[in-house]
Scaffold this motif. Structure first.
Motif, PDB file in Angstrom:
ATOM      1  N   ASP A  66     -29.809 -19.543  11.031  1.00 18.72           N
ATOM      2  CA  ASP A  66     -30.751 -20.261  11.888  1.00 18.72           C
ATOM      3  C   ASP A  66     -32.192 -20.096  11.434  1.00 18.72           C
ATOM      4  N   HIS A  90     -35.519 -22.599  10.838  1.00 14.59           N
ATOM      5  CA  HIS A  90     -36.797 -22.039  11.256  1.00 14.59           C
ATOM      6  C   HIS A  90     -37.201 -21.008  10.205  1.00 14.59           C
ATOM      7  N   LYS A 115     -39.119 -30.557  13.714  1.00  8.22           N
ATOM      8  CA  LYS A 115     -39.033 -29.952  15.041  1.00  8.22           C
ATOM      9  C   LYS A 115     -38.492 -28.521  14.959  1.00  8.22           C
ATOM     10  N   LEU A 312     -36.858 -19.065  20.703  1.00  2.95           N
ATOM     11  CA  LEU A 312     -35.817 -20.040  20.387  1.00  2.95           C
ATOM     12  C   LEU A 312     -34.678 -19.983  21.406  1.00  2.95           C
ATOM     13  N   THR A 314     -34.804 -19.011  24.502  1.00  2.00           N
ATOM     14  CA  THR A 314     -35.231 -19.392  25.852  1.00  2.00           C
ATOM     15  C   THR A 314     -35.818 -20.797  25.914  1.00  2.00           C
ATOM     16  N   GLY A 315     -35.933 -21.461  24.746  1.00  2.00           N
ATOM     17  CA  GLY A 315     -36.508 -22.802  24.720  1.00  2.00           C
ATOM     18  C   GLY A 315     -38.011 -22.824  24.865  1.00  2.00           C
ATOM     19  N   ASN A 316     -38.644 -21.699  24.606  1.00  2.00           N
ATOM     20  CA  ASN A 316     -40.101 -21.591  24.703  1.00  2.00           C
ATOM     21  C   ASN A 316     -40.679 -21.498  23.297  1.00  2.00           C
ATOM     22  N   SER A 317     -41.469 -22.498  22.890  1.00  2.00           N
ATOM     23  CA  SER A 317     -41.989 -22.529  21.521  1.00  2.00           C
ATOM     24  C   SER A 317     -43.252 -21.699  21.350  1.00  2.00           C
TER      25      SER A 317
END
Length: 365
Positions: A66, A90, A115, A312, A314-317
């Motif tokens: 990942d 990433h 993205k 990543l 938690t969906g918080n960038s």
């Protein structure tokens, strides 16, 4: 528990601490490593129990990875970062983000298009020492920040590093090697930079290696080795910084001091994660030690990776050691050189958010 699966590219000197620390975070899974020297990669894999040893191409094409940690030398940072992003990974890179501003911009542009997230060392500002200093500033313990000073002065790497030549190439020198620690710490405490003035010189056009195995070899120097600068922060604070590979013997200068309307803060070496942190209020006669309020006071390199991986999951960038901070620091480092060359202020074209401080109770594992 879901984990972010990690591959490391570059198995040189710095890789050991990353490999060791990746095992300390429950949400990281170090799957693979690669190096242009396959024997070096194999040796590190054996030492740190890494299951897959790859070529760089093989690692980047592995669909189970990942996030790529890029630990190559500075002039390869941009190439490997962009290759990783193009492969859908990433990426977190050792400092600096890139050698040139153009390369840094391309990394961020590629990440936006794909993205994907970009992170970069240093992550030492997430350690207990500087996080405690940030807390003191944010709590108003020194009042309104007025200024800061930073010093990184030593004799260079040719007396200890096994292969020090790249420290004297473009992307090296004391500003690009050590400046990221100091500038990232200053930005994390005082916010982004508005403009810069600098003076820089190459003191010795050639250096002689005294470390093994290349003792006696000569290194041509193509980047400044003594730089002094002035920093105007967007907040209004004014800072000074000196970085040098040209001093012999230790100095008594502090790593970082921050001056406020109500007191002065002594900040620990930003190349470390611990203390001490000391403060003197305007009505007090002496500095006092401040207990560290956070964890991660030992060598926790990879903490920025753990924070990025948690973002990543938690969906918080909004991870803290992010590409925008790293690019802002990269531009600032070039700004000192440009200012000296052009004999004028360098006005920053980029900005970044001041990284959010870590909650005291947060544990990145």
């Amino acid at each position: 528990m879901k984990k972010i699966r990690i591959g490391i590219v570059g198995c040189g000197y710095i890789s050991s601490i990353y490999m060791e620390n990746c095992r300390k975070f429950d949400h990281l899974d170090l799957l693979a490593c690669a190096d242009i020297d396959e024997q070096r990669a194999a040796a590190q894999a054996k030492k740190y129990n890494i299951p897959r040893v790859y070529s760089v191409g093989e690692l980047l094409s592995d669909p189970e990875i990942d996030l790529v940690i890029n630990l190559t030398i500075p002039k390869a940072h941009a190439t490997v970062c962009i290759q990783a992003l193009e492969a859908g990974k990433h990426v977190y890179t050792e400092k600096p983000l890139a050698v040139t501003r153009e390369e840094g911009e391309l990394i961020l542009k590629t990440a936006r298009a794909k993205k994907l997230l970009v992170g970069s060392a240093p992550d030492t500002f997430l350690g207990a020492g500087i996080q405690t200093a940030i807390q003191l500033i944010e709590n108003g313990e020194i009042g309104n920040p007025i200024g800061a000073s930073a010093f990184m002065i030593n004799r260079g790497h040719e007396h200890w590093h096994p292969d020090p030549a790249f420290y004297y190439e473009a992307g090296g020198g004391p500003m690009f090697d050590m400046g990221p620690y100091y500038l990232s710490a200053l930005v994390s405490m005082l916010g982004p930079i508005r403009r810069i003035a600098g003076s820089a010189r190459i003191s010795y056009p050639e250096r002689v290696i005294t470390s093994e195995p290349k003792a006696g070899s000569k290194i041509p120097v193509s980047t400044p080795t003594h730089i002094s600068g002035i920093i105007d922060f967007s907040s209004g604070a004014v800072g000074t910084i000196t970085t040098s590979f040209d001093a012999f013997g230790g100095t008594s200068l502090p790593p970082i001091e921050v001056y406020g309307s109500e007191g002065t803060l002594l900040v620990p070496d930003p190349n470390t994660f611990g203390g001490p942190v000391r403060i003197r209020k305007k009505d007090e006669k002496e500095f006092i030690d401040v207990p560290l309020s956070y964890g991660y006071s030992q060598n926790s390199r990879g903490l920025g990776v753990a924070d990025m991986a948690q973002a990543l999951l938690t969906g918080n960038s909004n991870h803290r050691a992010n590409g925008h901070l790293a690019y802002h620091v990269l531009e600032a480092m070039h700004g000192f050189h440009d200012s000296s060359k052009n004999e004028t202020y360098y006005n920053m074209q980029s900005t970044c958010d001041k990284p959010a401080s870590l909650p005291i109770e947060q544990k990145l594992s």
